[in-house]
Design an enzyme around this catalytic site. Structure first.
Site, PDB file in Angstrom:
ATOM      1  N   GLY A   1       0.864  -1.183   0.197  1.00 36.09           N
ATOM      2  CA  GLY A   1       0.229   0.469  -0.040  1.00 36.09           C
ATOM      3  C   GLY A   1       0.611   1.011   0.066  1.00 36.09           C
TER       4      GLY A   1
ATOM      5  N   GLY B   1       2.636   2.427  -2.708  1.00 34.53           N
ATOM      6  CA  GLY B   1       2.600   2.775  -3.521  1.00 34.53           C
ATOM      7  C   GLY B   1       3.535   2.195  -4.522  1.00 34.53           C
ATOM      8  CE  LYS B   2       5.353  -2.748  -3.104  1.00 37.84           C
ATOM      9  NZ  LYS B   2       4.930  -2.572  -1.661  1.00 37.84           N
ATOM     10  CB  THR B   3       1.624  -0.952  -8.219  1.00 37.80           C
ATOM     11  OG1 THR B   3       2.197  -2.398  -7.818  1.00 37.80           O
ATOM     12  CG2 THR B   3       1.342  -1.072  -9.491  1.00 37.80           C
ATOM     13  CB  SER B   4       1.602   4.039  -8.733  1.00 39.00           C
ATOM     14  OG  SER B   4       1.954   4.127  -7.059  1.00 39.00           O
TER      15      SER B   4
ATOM     16  CG  ASP C   1       2.424  -7.487  -5.084  1.00 42.25           C
ATOM     17  OD1 ASP C   1       2.190  -8.548  -4.323  1.00 42.25           O
ATOM     18  OD2 ASP C   1       3.066  -6.317  -4.516  1.00 42.25           O
TER      19      ASP C   1
ATOM     20  CB  THR D   1      -1.570  -3.108  -1.914  1.00 44.53           C
ATOM     21  OG1 THR D   1      -1.815  -2.481  -3.865  1.00 44.53           O
ATOM     22  CG2 THR D   1      -1.261  -4.178  -1.750  1.00 44.53           C
TER      23      THR D   1
END
Length: 592
Positions: A22, A24-27, A49, A506
């Site tokens: 949560g 913000g890794k993916t964004s 992930d 997430t």
């Protein structure tokens, strides 16, 4: 802190993003990958992930082979599915024993390979192949890994070190049990992966965090453990730094002050590395234009929707506590992924029950939890507190198992048991035994547990008990406390589970999988708690209004998952820390 842009992009071939769920890794990984591709770099974005929402971000189906992202000319992505990989891996390992061992033994083997450690090994097999594939390296200028949350990633990255050492020292071959099976053939690939990960000229690891105490501490722990396994080329990215649009708004002012206070307490471990920041985004990362704006800091003008927020029926924290008074439980769990506020919710429930005259014992099995930090040192007279050290109980458990085994086994048998004890699942069993002893010792109190055993752990205990009878292999006798506890946990009249999450993608996806795991094990979830919600506050700040709108989708999803047993805890002007802060939140909630 300097604002992160493509100018600060580490010039290594491989770039790993890691951090708590949560943050913000993916964004961030997606936005950087796309922006780099605009500079005519051929980029491959890889997700390992289980909670990845990469497909939602690009609004495009992704598989385990690279595909060109629509609307781009140089960005490719693939979405490794570690859950499916783990299932395939499990079937491959168990297949040779079907028809040769009793069905109960097969079921036990399958359960032993149904935990997180098997998912990690399966995922590592997949991304090791990418990491060491010469053709992939030749085809792409930059390879970005959107990895899983911190604890998952650390074990994932430690696997090549741990498993290659294990395989080199082991003389009896990899165990036919558990996720250690079948690793022998991967030695060469793992060795190459280790070399790439530890080479600062090839790999950079971006620790993504938020300007909050818990994620910052988690990032520091991650940094230390990464250093210990040779990964020292690190950078810190603080995501979501808030700058109010309305300086006179009370909530905006306090939100900024709390972030700044957390940053001032940043662990010294993190300050030795380059530190960059990204502002709190006033929009969701859902299209390519927004991705570019996120990294380049170009303005993106958008209007706030004037549509009224759809209301869902929620239960207050006080109503949930009253429900536990009217329908008493012996054991109450708070469950959820790191950083969602399990410890705070456990403390609020324990304090609320104690305030109503119940005798309560609050305990944690989470090594990262700080109950004393949340509750303070002064407790109400009818509230007691304890914690369990996983490393300590693991060492005790291993010695008990080996001591019992020595009574009946030769050296070959002992080697087999010692080998199997190296499985990460062993710690789950050890911690569960200690946790059972705590409940046994507090028979006349309500026991509130911050971080409880997973559904997999409970099934593992069941299956291993029958499995040991089948193959005459002993891991020691099942303690009386455990025997008493297993039926208690599956009795909804005695045990209640509270799943805690945040109103974000997430944490909700991870909590949904947790509920499925618990249901598989026969545990009943009574409530879902949405923690730190801005939906109940009154604000004029532009960014906070957007945050409220973005919460709506996830609140509705939780309401559906919880069968309308959703508890909403507001973001509080006073940090829920110490008795004063917790009481403030309990009282504030009643006035909203």
């Amino acid at each position: 802190m300097e604002r992160f842009t493509t100018e600060h992009y580490p010039k290594t071939k491989f770039l790993f993003f890691t951090g708590k769920g949560g943050v913000g890794k993916t964004s961030v990984a997606s936005a950087l990958s796309y922006t780099l591709s605009l500079e005519n770099k051929k980029v491959l974005l890889v997700s390992t992930d289980p909670a990845s929402n990469l497909q939602d971000i690009f609004q495009q189906a992704l598989t385990n082979t690279p595909v060109l992202i629509e609307g781009t000319s140089h960005l490719y992505a693939l979405n490794l599915d570690p859950i499916q990989a783990a299932e395939d891996y499990k079937n491959q390992m168990v297949a040779p024993y079907r028809g040769k061992l009793p069905e109960t033994a097969i079921q036990s083997m399958e359960e032993q390979m149904s935990g997180a450690c098997t998912v990690e090994i399966a995922a590592f097999n997949q991304f090791s192949a990418i990491l060491t594939d010469a053709s992939v390296q030749q085809n792409f200028d930059v390879i970005v890994f959107d990895t899983a949350p911190t604890g998952h990633t650390l074990r994932l990255l430690q696997l090549p070190m741990a498993w290659t050492g294990f395989l080199a020292d082991n003389t009896s071959g990899a165990s036919c049990l558990g996720p250690l099976a079948g690793l022998e053939g991967q030695k060469v690939m793992y060795k190459k992966a280790v070399e790439v990960l530890a080479d600062g000229n090839q790999t950079t690891l971006m620790l993504v965090t938020r300007p909050e105490i818990s994620p910052l501490r988690e990032a520091a722990r991650a940094s230390i453990e990464l250093e210990a396994i040779g990964i020292k080329n690190q950078q810190l990215l603080v995501n979501g730094v808030f700058e109010p649009s309305d300086a006179n708004d009370l909530y905006a002012k306090v939100y900024k002050e709390r972030q700044q206070a957390s940053l001032l307490q940043m662990p010294a471990q993190l300050t030795q590395y380059p530190i960059y920041s990204l502002p709190l985004a006033p929009f969701s990362i859902t299209n390519l234009e927004r991705m570019e704006k996120r990294i380049t800091d170009k303005p993106l003008e958008e209007t706030i929707s004037t549509e009224p927020i759809r209301q869902i029926t929620t239960t207050s924290l006080q109503q949930m506590i009253s429900n536990y008074i009217e329908n008493p439980k012996r054991v109450i769990f708070t469950m959820g992924k790191g950083g969602v506020g399990k410890t705070t919710v456990a403390a609020l429930v324990a304090l609320g029950l104690a305030n109503k005259g119940k005798r309560v014992h609050l305990t944690t099995t989470d090594p990262a939890a700080h109950l004393s930090w949340v509750l303070g040192d002064e407790l109400p007279e009818n509230l007691t507190m304890s914690s369990i050290d996983p490393k300590e109980v693991l060492a005790t458990y291993k010695e008990e198992v080996l001591s019992k085994a020595r009574e009946t086994m030769n050296e070959d048998g002992l080697s087999f048991v010692q080998e199997d004890l190296e499985s990460p699942c062993t710690e789950e069993i050890a911690v569960f035994r200690a946790f059972a002893n705590v409940i046994e010792a507090h028979q006349d109190e309500v026991v509130v547990i911050d971080t409880a055993p997973t559904g997999h752990t409970l099934l593992l205990l069941d299956s291993s008990e029958s499995y040991h009878k089948e193959i005459s292999r002993s891991s020691g006798e099942v303690p009386v406390a455990v025997q008493h506890l297993l039926p208690t946990l599956r009795n909804p009249e005695e045990t209640s589970v509270i799943i805690t999450t945040l109103p974000e993608a997430t944490p909700v996806y991870e909590a949904e999988r947790l509920q499925q795991d618990l249901q598989r094990a026969g545990l009943t979830v009574h409530f879902w708690v949405i923690n730190q919600s801005f939906s109940l506050i009154q604000t004029n700040d532009h960014l906070l209004k957007r945050k409220i709108i973005s919460e709506q989708k996830w609140m509705e999803r939780v309401d559906s998952l919880s069968n309308s047993h959703t508890v909403l805890i507001p973001w509080s002007l006073k940090e829920p820390k110490g008795l004063e802060g917790l009481h403030y939140l309990l009282q504030e909630e009643q006035t909203l």
